[in-house]
Design an enzyme around this catalytic site. Sequence first.
Site, PDB file in Angstrom:
ATOM      1  N   GLU A 253       0.832  -1.208   0.000  1.00  0.00           N
ATOM      2  CA  GLU A 253       0.000   0.000   0.000  1.00  0.00           C
ATOM      3  C   GLU A 253       0.862   1.252   0.000  1.00  0.00           C
ATOM      4  OE1 GLU A 253      -2.644   0.082   3.321  1.00  0.00           O
ATOM      5  OE2 GLU A 253      -3.572  -1.816   2.784  1.00  0.00           O
ATOM      6  N   LYS A 255       2.341   4.416   1.410  1.00  0.00           N
ATOM      7  CA  LYS A 255       2.550   4.882   2.794  1.00  0.00           C
ATOM      8  C   LYS A 255       2.364   6.388   2.814  1.00  0.00           C
ATOM      9  CE  LYS A 255       5.698   4.496   6.715  1.00  0.00           C
ATOM     10  NZ  LYS A 255       5.407   5.787   7.309  1.00  0.00           N
ATOM     11  N   ARG A 260      -1.740   9.133  12.032  1.00  0.00           N
ATOM     12  CA  ARG A 260      -2.554   7.919  12.128  1.00  0.00           C
ATOM     13  C   ARG A 260      -3.712   8.114  13.100  1.00  0.00           C
ATOM     14  NH1 ARG A 260       0.104   2.067  12.953  1.00  0.00           N
ATOM     15  NH2 ARG A 260      -1.755   0.782  12.809  1.00  0.00           N
ATOM     16  N   ARG A 275      -2.460   7.957  17.845  1.00  0.00           N
ATOM     17  CA  ARG A 275      -1.764   6.728  18.235  1.00  0.00           C
ATOM     18  C   ARG A 275      -1.450   6.735  19.721  1.00  0.00           C
ATOM     19  NH1 ARG A 275       3.072   6.025  14.111  1.00  0.00           N
ATOM     20  NH2 ARG A 275       3.708   4.531  15.656  1.00  0.00           N
ATOM     21  N   GLU A 305      -4.941   6.981   7.835  1.00  0.00           N
ATOM     22  CA  GLU A 305      -3.988   8.071   7.928  1.00  0.00           C
ATOM     23  C   GLU A 305      -4.662   9.351   7.422  1.00  0.00           C
ATOM     24  OE1 GLU A 305      -0.992   7.121   9.099  1.00  0.00           O
ATOM     25  OE2 GLU A 305       0.441   8.661   8.496  1.00  0.00           O
ATOM     26  N   PHE A 344      -7.154   2.420   6.062  1.00  0.00           N
ATOM     27  CA  PHE A 344      -6.440   1.216   5.661  1.00  0.00           C
ATOM     28  C   PHE A 344      -6.762  -0.025   6.490  1.00  0.00           C
ATOM     29  CE2 PHE A 344      -3.130   3.788   7.972  1.00  0.00           C
ATOM     30  CZ  PHE A 344      -3.028   2.992   9.104  1.00  0.00           C
ATOM     31  N   ARG A 421       5.034  -4.628  17.292  1.00  0.00           N
ATOM     32  CA  ARG A 421       5.847  -4.250  16.135  1.00  0.00           C
ATOM     33  C   ARG A 421       6.415  -5.532  15.544  1.00  0.00           C
ATOM     34  NH1 ARG A 421       7.612   0.568  14.781  1.00  0.00           N
ATOM     35  NH2 ARG A 421       7.318   1.549  16.814  1.00  0.00           N
ATOM     36  N   LYS A 427       7.537  -1.505   6.482  1.00  0.00           N
ATOM     37  CA  LYS A 427       7.525  -0.236   5.740  1.00  0.00           C
ATOM     38  C   LYS A 427       8.777  -0.113   4.900  1.00  0.00           C
ATOM     39  CE  LYS A 427       9.146   1.889   9.951  1.00  0.00           C
ATOM     40  NZ  LYS A 427       8.873   2.731  11.086  1.00  0.00           N
TER      41      LYS A 427
HETATM   42  P1  AMP Z   1       6.427   4.769  10.914  1.00  0.00           P
HETATM   43  O1  AMP Z   1       5.629   5.809  11.629  1.00  0.00           O
HETATM   44  O2  AMP Z   1       7.537   5.318  10.085  1.00  0.00           O
HETATM   45  O3  AMP Z   1       6.814   3.632  11.833  1.00  0.00           O
HETATM   46  O4  AMP Z   1       5.489   4.078   9.839  1.00  0.00           O
HETATM   47  C1  AMP Z   1       4.294   3.431  10.187  1.00  0.00           C
HETATM   48  C2  AMP Z   1       3.168   4.426  10.052  1.00  0.00           C
HETATM   49  O5  AMP Z   1       2.871   4.679   8.702  1.00  0.00           O
HETATM   50  C3  AMP Z   1       1.862   3.954  10.598  1.00  0.00           C
HETATM   51  O6  AMP Z   1       1.802   4.075  11.988  1.00  0.00           O
HETATM   52  C4  AMP Z   1       0.877   4.877   9.917  1.00  0.00           C
HETATM   53  O7  AMP Z   1       0.745   6.070  10.658  1.00  0.00           O
HETATM   54  C5  AMP Z   1       1.575   5.247   8.627  1.00  0.00           C
HETATM   55  N1  AMP Z   1       0.907   4.784   7.403  1.00  0.00           N
HETATM   56  C6  AMP Z   1       0.776   5.512   6.291  1.00  0.00           C
HETATM   57  N2  AMP Z   1       0.142   4.840   5.325  1.00  0.00           N
HETATM   58  C7  AMP Z   1      -0.158   3.625   5.846  1.00  0.00           C
HETATM   59  C8  AMP Z   1      -0.816   2.469   5.327  1.00  0.00           C
HETATM   60  N3  AMP Z   1      -1.290   2.410   4.084  1.00  0.00           N
HETATM   61  N4  AMP Z   1      -0.931   1.404   6.155  1.00  0.00           N
HETATM   62  C9  AMP Z   1      -0.449   1.433   7.421  1.00  0.00           C
HETATM   63  N5  AMP Z   1       0.176   2.490   7.958  1.00  0.00           N
HETATM   64  C10 AMP Z   1       0.329   3.585   7.175  1.00  0.00           C
END
Ligand code: AMP
Length: 559
Positions: A253, A255, A260, A275, A305, A344, A421, A427
């Site tokens: 998907e 990102k 969030r 969050r 998001e 999502f 996690r 990601k």
């Molecule tokens: P990070 O904050 O860098 O750990 O990346 C994970 C975060 O990406 C999640 O907590 C979401 O806030 C965000 N995110 C953005 N797009 C998506 C998606 N399609 N699915 C899940 N998380 C997403």
Amino acid sequence: MPEFQSKMRYKELVDVYEALTSTTKRLEKTAILAEFLKNTETEILPIVTLLSLGKVFPVWSEKEIGIGLKLLMKAISLVVGVSMDTVEDSVRDNGDIGFAAEALFANRYQSTLFTRPLTIVKVYKNMTKLAEISGKNAQTRKIRILIELLTSASPSEAKYISRTVVEELRVGIGEGTIKDAVSEAFNIEKEVVERALMLTNDPGLVAEVAKAEGEGGLKKLNLIPGKPVKPMLSQLSPGIESSVEEMGAAICETKYDGFRVQIHRRGDEIKVFTRRLDNIVKAVPEIVEYVQKCLPHEDLIVEGEIIATKDGNPISFQYILQRVRRKYEIERLRLEVPLIMYLFDVLYYKKPLIDTPFGERRQVLESIAKVEPSKFELSNQVIVTPENIEDAQKLFESSIKDGHEGIMIKDPLAPYMPGIRGKKMLKLKAEPETLDLVVVGGTYGRGRRANLIGSYLMAAQDEEGNLKTIAHTATGLDDATLLELSNKVESLMIEKKGRKVKARPEIILEIAYSEIVKSPEYESGYSLRFPVVKRIRDDKGIEDIDTVHRIESIFNARN
Ligand code: AMP
């Protein structure tokens, strides 16, 4: 508030706090707490559990004690009968409001004959009252309630009341110890307690149910719309191929670089949690309107998001923070910084869905959500198997091109795992720093694209200014820009062999990518994973391009 019968003294809890502080060993802490929970009346078990975590309300509660250090010091100075300066000095000397209160109270002249001993219920009730006061004269009314508590407090009680009020208990108890202690106290499998905690985020409720109904009762606890759950977290993907291979088939998907949220609907009530489980529903009225319009009037929990846009393009995360933290002038800001919601996941629809595999949850989401373009959408996704990895790459490229962060790689078979996690959600982000590289050649396309250079060979410079190739980049450009670039490179062509061309190094492209890897294939010794052209940099010359040295140092910093 229920009428409590319990007369259990606050001193008993304070003794437990002291015992907990006297050891650093987790097992001992667990045993002390377990013993105490076992001996606490069920009626006040939720309160005691929260208080032993240094909390009065569960994390998701909107109630706050709302007492600053200053106000607490004022209350202490009035009860002990010393000046504010004395209290301030004591806090400075002791380095902690708890120790300071204890020391000051030890020197207080007090006729204990006329004070009633504090009960746990009394402390809890007064703390709850603090949270309920707002508006006119709030400070004065709050200080009165605090004074009432502190007047009856012994030095050690004053220490822990003070720390609880400022939410810094410092006895070294976290949710992990609570989980172990509940399990030990009521003889229940740790996993069962853990799951109940994960689903309710309410340690008080979990302890109460554990005592009253045992393991069977805990197993019946589940998600409830209105009470947030910790979001499932992601790990960095070690590389798209290995991630997809491990999952067999993956859902990839876009990102989105936003904020969030978990949206809960229960009856007519809608809540939007961050969050960190704060409800920000008042700051995002348009999201509430979209939920009303685009989702069925059923109890549900969906996740997604929020991104902020200007002229239709995603804009910096800072603007979203501005929006979600906003308490005033929300309507004006709403026009200036419109929000788009990308859903999502769905965790609850008429019933809990967290054990339903992600692929099926997505189908539920698709069947219930009505999409409103540029307002309320579903995350963009493709299903990728080892046979069509290029589709993940294409999604990565289009995501970067559209101003998003990269891609998520999700296991369609995975349940929703709150707060975990794990490896079921990965990601793959573009590096925050792009590289400016020069086009030194390219390759013509095939078929319909045979007269268009579709892939460009990029180079960086070494210390002496020699060009060293580093990557081929194919896309990231819209058709018009691609045609323009192809024509430019043709005009700089110095050699052509089959579909391959070499060009005079004049065109600088800004390249985003997911990772730098070592590679014998290119002259620089490095290569870029998922290179994407962000823009043509007409403003830059060959002397401005990035160096192999910089690429090396970015590589070294990451590995
Ligand atoms: P990070 O904050 O860098 O750990 O990346 C994970 C975060 O990406 C999640 O907590 C979401 O806030 C965000 N995110 C953005 N797009 C998506 C998606 N399609 N699915 C899940 N998380 C997403």
